[in-house]
Design an enzyme around this catalytic site. Sequence first.
Site, PDB file in Angstrom:
ATOM      1  N   ASP A 173       0.814  -1.227   0.000  1.00 33.64           N
ATOM      2  CA  ASP A 173       0.000   0.000   0.000  1.00 33.64           C
ATOM      3  C   ASP A 173       0.842   1.269   0.000  1.00 33.64           C
ATOM      4  O   ASP A 173       0.414   2.299   0.529  1.00 33.64           O
ATOM      5  CB  ASP A 173      -0.956   0.036   1.216  1.00 33.64           C
ATOM      6  CG  ASP A 173      -1.743  -1.241   1.355  1.00 33.64           C
ATOM      7  OD1 ASP A 173      -2.238  -1.729   0.327  1.00 33.64           O
ATOM      8  OD2 ASP A 173      -1.863  -1.764   2.480  1.00 33.64           O
ATOM      9  N   LYS A 189       2.166   2.254  -5.014  1.00 33.87           N
ATOM     10  CA  LYS A 189       2.809   1.746  -6.242  1.00 33.87           C
ATOM     11  C   LYS A 189       1.920   1.961  -7.462  1.00 33.87           C
ATOM     12  O   LYS A 189       2.399   2.262  -8.544  1.00 33.87           O
ATOM     13  CB  LYS A 189       3.125   0.244  -6.099  1.00 33.87           C
ATOM     14  CG  LYS A 189       4.147  -0.074  -5.026  1.00 33.87           C
ATOM     15  CD  LYS A 189       4.385  -1.569  -4.905  1.00 33.87           C
ATOM     16  CE  LYS A 189       3.184  -2.346  -4.437  1.00 33.87           C
ATOM     17  NZ  LYS A 189       2.719  -2.030  -3.075  1.00 33.87           N
ATOM     18  N   GLY A 234      -4.308  -4.305  -4.249  1.00 33.32           N
ATOM     19  CA  GLY A 234      -5.317  -3.325  -4.636  1.00 33.32           C
ATOM     20  C   GLY A 234      -4.592  -2.092  -5.092  1.00 33.32           C
ATOM     21  O   GLY A 234      -3.909  -1.442  -4.305  1.00 33.32           O
ATOM     22  N   HIS A 235      -4.649  -1.812  -6.378  1.00 36.81           N
ATOM     23  CA  HIS A 235      -3.915  -0.659  -6.912  1.00 36.81           C
ATOM     24  C   HIS A 235      -4.905   0.451  -7.248  1.00 36.81           C
ATOM     25  O   HIS A 235      -5.796   0.251  -8.070  1.00 36.81           O
ATOM     26  CB  HIS A 235      -3.141  -1.059  -8.171  1.00 36.81           C
ATOM     27  CG  HIS A 235      -2.085  -2.088  -7.900  1.00 36.81           C
ATOM     28  ND1 HIS A 235      -1.305  -2.641  -8.864  1.00 36.81           N
ATOM     29  CD2 HIS A 235      -1.687  -2.640  -6.744  1.00 36.81           C
ATOM     30  CE1 HIS A 235      -0.473  -3.504  -8.310  1.00 36.81           C
ATOM     31  NE2 HIS A 235      -0.697  -3.522  -7.024  1.00 36.81           N
ATOM     32  N   GLN A 248       2.191  -5.835  -3.110  1.00 31.79           N
ATOM     33  CA  GLN A 248       2.566  -5.909  -1.684  1.00 31.79           C
ATOM     34  C   GLN A 248       3.896  -5.177  -1.444  1.00 31.79           C
ATOM     35  O   GLN A 248       4.212  -4.264  -2.207  1.00 31.79           O
ATOM     36  CB  GLN A 248       2.625  -7.370  -1.195  1.00 31.79           C
ATOM     37  CG  GLN A 248       1.251  -8.041  -1.123  1.00 31.79           C
ATOM     38  CD  GLN A 248       0.830  -8.695  -2.427  1.00 31.79           C
ATOM     39  OE1 GLN A 248       1.608  -9.348  -3.076  1.00 31.79           O
ATOM     40  NE2 GLN A 248      -0.417  -8.517  -2.797  1.00 31.79           N
TER      41      GLN A 248
END
Length: 430
Positions: free
Chosen positions: A14, A17, A41-42, A223
């Site tokens: 988180d 990225k 989750g991007h 991650q």
Amino acid sequence: MGKSLVVVGCQFGDEGKGKIVDFLASSADAVVRYQGGNNAGHTVVVREKTYKFHLLPSGALQGKDIFIGNGVVVDPAVLLKEIKSLEAEGIKPRLHLSERSHVIFPFHRALDGAQETFKGKLGAGTTRRGIGPCYTDKIARFGVQAIELTQPALLREKLEKQVSLANSSLAVLGSKEKFTVEAVEKEYLEYGKQLAPYLCDVSLELFNLLAKPKTRVLFEGAQGTLLDIDHGVYPYGTSSNTIAGGACTGAGVGPTKISAVVGVTKAYTTRVGEGPFPTELTEEIGARLREAGHEYGTTTGRPRRCGWLDAVTLQYAVRINGLAGLAMTKVDVLNGISPVKVAIGYKVGTKLLTGQPSSLLDFSSAIPVYKELEGWNVKDWSKAKKKGLVALPAALRNYVKTVEKLAGVPVFLLSFGPGRDDTIVLKQPW
Ligand code: IMP
């Protein structure tokens, strides 16, 4: 030869990225995911619209060639949903999906939840997306590769064994969930049909792409360093190699083809899930960071634990990933907090540690030794958009300098908001 840049998280995931990859993707031809799955989750914000991806690489929105490498574990339902949501935006994803990527089945998700419950305090607080059980089957040579979704006889043979074992394991773990071969087979053969046009040899395609002189390929890590299965805080991490080396094994690219590695770090630290977090702030400032930074998990919605930046971890990330430089995100979230602190060492019992401990017990009992710095309060970030670093207060510039000194590498990019243009380029990472 073309150029390739690996972007990895320096902390517990988180780090931002997605935004950094999206920013860099404008000057890239292709973006590659090489590990993890839809535990990631991007978040990407384009023209004030927020997009959330779990599986598709962040370059998807820019119509780039996007690759999902062999090291990724793929939940086909999630992937197809993301493809459809892009199509609804008028973007036809140029997706290349590795035939060798491994498939997440519903029994993997059920096992993930049942194992977490069974483990109790020893659980990592997983996202329950089936990531660990899918990688377990892969390593046990008992998994299903994406190409096998198009090979009905082999798929049936594997599912007969897998479903039977999964049902027995679930019963032992105290779960009431049960699966039938027929239902899983029917669902997944349909996924196979829909995914078939995207299946390919990703390693070969990337090799050919990088053979062209002007090509630029971005490898998008999921991650973060401290969640790596080998080099993270075991067992409180994920089940893949999140560090830069994972790009080689997870996409089938030789180490000599990687041009540089950039590490993304927040200006502070967050983590979701269980496990030690020495610089965690459990009271007022922690809550303030959570609200100001919208620190809630993209995948599970869980509130993230928040704390000060940890330079011990950052130095470790520089070493283990071979970082050339950093992208520092969310400096705006620290606005109005003074002093700001950065951990520069740990007290463990009577010892003073300046390096990342391997031992879980040492890391769990580490008491940070802090360096205090003056905070900043920027009223109007638009000046920074136009003029860059010089438009920012001396205290913030000093924070950036101090982080560079502690980490031993330069800050390439500084991000002060979610949008693409909320970014200052201090040095081109390519
Ligand atoms: P899993 O990857 O779902 O097996 O979860 C293992 C650990 O990694 C848990 O502590 C999760 O909260 C954490 N984790 C997995 N993916 C992410 C991510 O994308 N960001 C932050 N933490 C993650």
